[in-house]
Scaffold this motif. Structure first.
Motif, PDB file in Angstrom:
ATOM      1  N   ASN A  36       7.187  -4.668   5.982  1.00 60.29           N
ATOM      2  CA  ASN A  36       7.270  -4.184   4.602  1.00 60.29           C
ATOM      3  C   ASN A  36       7.556  -5.339   3.653  1.00 60.29           C
ATOM      4  OD1 ASN A  36       9.869  -4.715   5.313  1.00 60.29           O
ATOM      5  ND2 ASN A  36      10.686  -2.723   4.702  1.00 60.29           N
ATOM      6  N   PRO A  53       7.223  -6.757  -0.645  1.00 58.28           N
ATOM      7  CA  PRO A  53       7.103  -5.376  -1.120  1.00 58.28           C
ATOM      8  C   PRO A  53       5.852  -5.219  -1.975  1.00 58.28           C
ATOM      9  CG  PRO A  53       8.870  -6.519  -2.266  1.00 58.28           C
ATOM     10  CD  PRO A  53       8.383  -7.433  -1.194  1.00 58.28           C
ATOM     11  N   PRO A  54       5.259  -4.050  -1.965  1.00 59.20           N
ATOM     12  CA  PRO A  54       4.053  -3.838  -2.770  1.00 59.20           C
ATOM     13  C   PRO A  54       4.374  -3.953  -4.254  1.00 59.20           C
ATOM     14  CG  PRO A  54       4.827  -1.770  -1.857  1.00 59.20           C
ATOM     15  CD  PRO A  54       5.670  -2.853  -1.260  1.00 59.20           C
ATOM     16  N   PRO A  55       3.457  -4.464  -5.048  1.00 58.98           N
ATOM     17  CA  PRO A  55       3.731  -4.581  -6.486  1.00 58.98           C
ATOM     18  C   PRO A  55       3.880  -3.197  -7.113  1.00 58.98           C
ATOM     19  CG  PRO A  55       1.448  -5.110  -6.015  1.00 58.98           C
ATOM     20  CD  PRO A  55       2.131  -4.931  -4.700  1.00 58.98           C
ATOM     21  N   ARG A  56       4.831  -3.124  -8.020  1.00 55.77           N
ATOM     22  CA  ARG A  56       5.057  -1.852  -8.710  1.00 55.77           C
ATOM     23  C   ARG A  56       4.021  -1.688  -9.818  1.00 55.77           C
ATOM     24  NH1 ARG A  56      11.185  -1.771 -10.512  1.00 55.77           N
ATOM     25  NH2 ARG A  56      10.132  -2.934 -12.120  1.00 55.77           N
ATOM     26  N   ALA A  57       3.646  -0.470 -10.057  1.00 59.41           N
ATOM     27  CA  ALA A  57       2.735  -0.188 -11.163  1.00 59.41           C
ATOM     28  C   ALA A  57       3.492  -0.410 -12.472  1.00 59.41           C
ATOM     29  CB  ALA A  57       2.244   1.250 -11.081  1.00 59.41           C
ATOM     30  N   PRO A  58       2.839  -0.992 -13.476  1.00 53.42           N
ATOM     31  CA  PRO A  58       3.547  -1.201 -14.736  1.00 53.42           C
ATOM     32  C   PRO A  58       3.919   0.140 -15.368  1.00 53.42           C
ATOM     33  CG  PRO A  58       1.228  -1.745 -14.975  1.00 53.42           C
ATOM     34  CD  PRO A  58       1.472  -1.450 -13.525  1.00 53.42           C
ATOM     35  N   GLU A  59       5.073   0.163 -15.989  1.00 51.84           N
ATOM     36  CA  GLU A  59       5.500   1.385 -16.655  1.00 51.84           C
ATOM     37  C   GLU A  59       4.783   1.494 -17.989  1.00 51.84           C
ATOM     38  OE1 GLU A  59       9.513   2.446 -16.460  1.00 51.84           O
ATOM     39  OE2 GLU A  59       9.902   1.227 -14.700  1.00 51.84           O
ATOM     40  N   PRO A 114       5.131  -4.902 -18.379  1.00 50.85           N
ATOM     41  CA  PRO A 114       6.139  -5.192 -17.352  1.00 50.85           C
ATOM     42  C   PRO A 114       7.571  -4.938 -17.819  1.00 50.85           C
ATOM     43  CG  PRO A 114       5.208  -7.218 -18.222  1.00 50.85           C
ATOM     44  CD  PRO A 114       4.443  -6.091 -18.829  1.00 50.85           C
TER      45      PRO A 114
END
Length: 108
Positions: A9, A12-18, A28
């Motif tokens: 893991n 970590p996978p990139p988070r989607a921008p809010e 970001p």
């Protein structure tokens, strides 16, 4: 039979921008905007943590505080729908949607 290693893991996978609640751009960094300003909420006897908030991009947040006083924000523009009903806000949002989220936007 060879053992399989468990899936890693890391990284970590990139988070989607809010997404900004006003302009809808994925950025970001978002800032918390109190729909009823803290100073006005305290005058009305409401605890700060109970005041309604939305997450806005820095450009939209700066624009709102440059355009409206705290009294106006508390009285007439205490919801996203009311803010979008104002002509100047609609024009700004239409313009800022065309700007890249990584670009710093100067608000006058």
């Amino acid at each position: 039979m060879a053992r399989r290693r468990p899936e890693s893991n890391w990284p970590p996978p990139p988070r989607a921008p809010e997404v900004c609640a006003l302009c809808g751009r994925g950025t970001p960094v978002l800032t918390e905007h109190h729909l009823v300003p803290r100073s006005q909420g305290r005058r009305q006897g409401v605890k700060i943590h109970e005041l309604p908030t939305v997450m806005l991009c820095p450009a939209c947040h700066k624009f709102l505080h440059r355009t409206f006083s705290n009294a106006e924000l508390a009285g007439e523009y205490s919801s996203v729908e009311a803010l979008l009903g104002h002509e100047d806000v609609r024009r700004f949002v239409a313009w800022v949607r065309g700007q890249p989220a990584s670009k710093a936007v100067r608000v006058r």
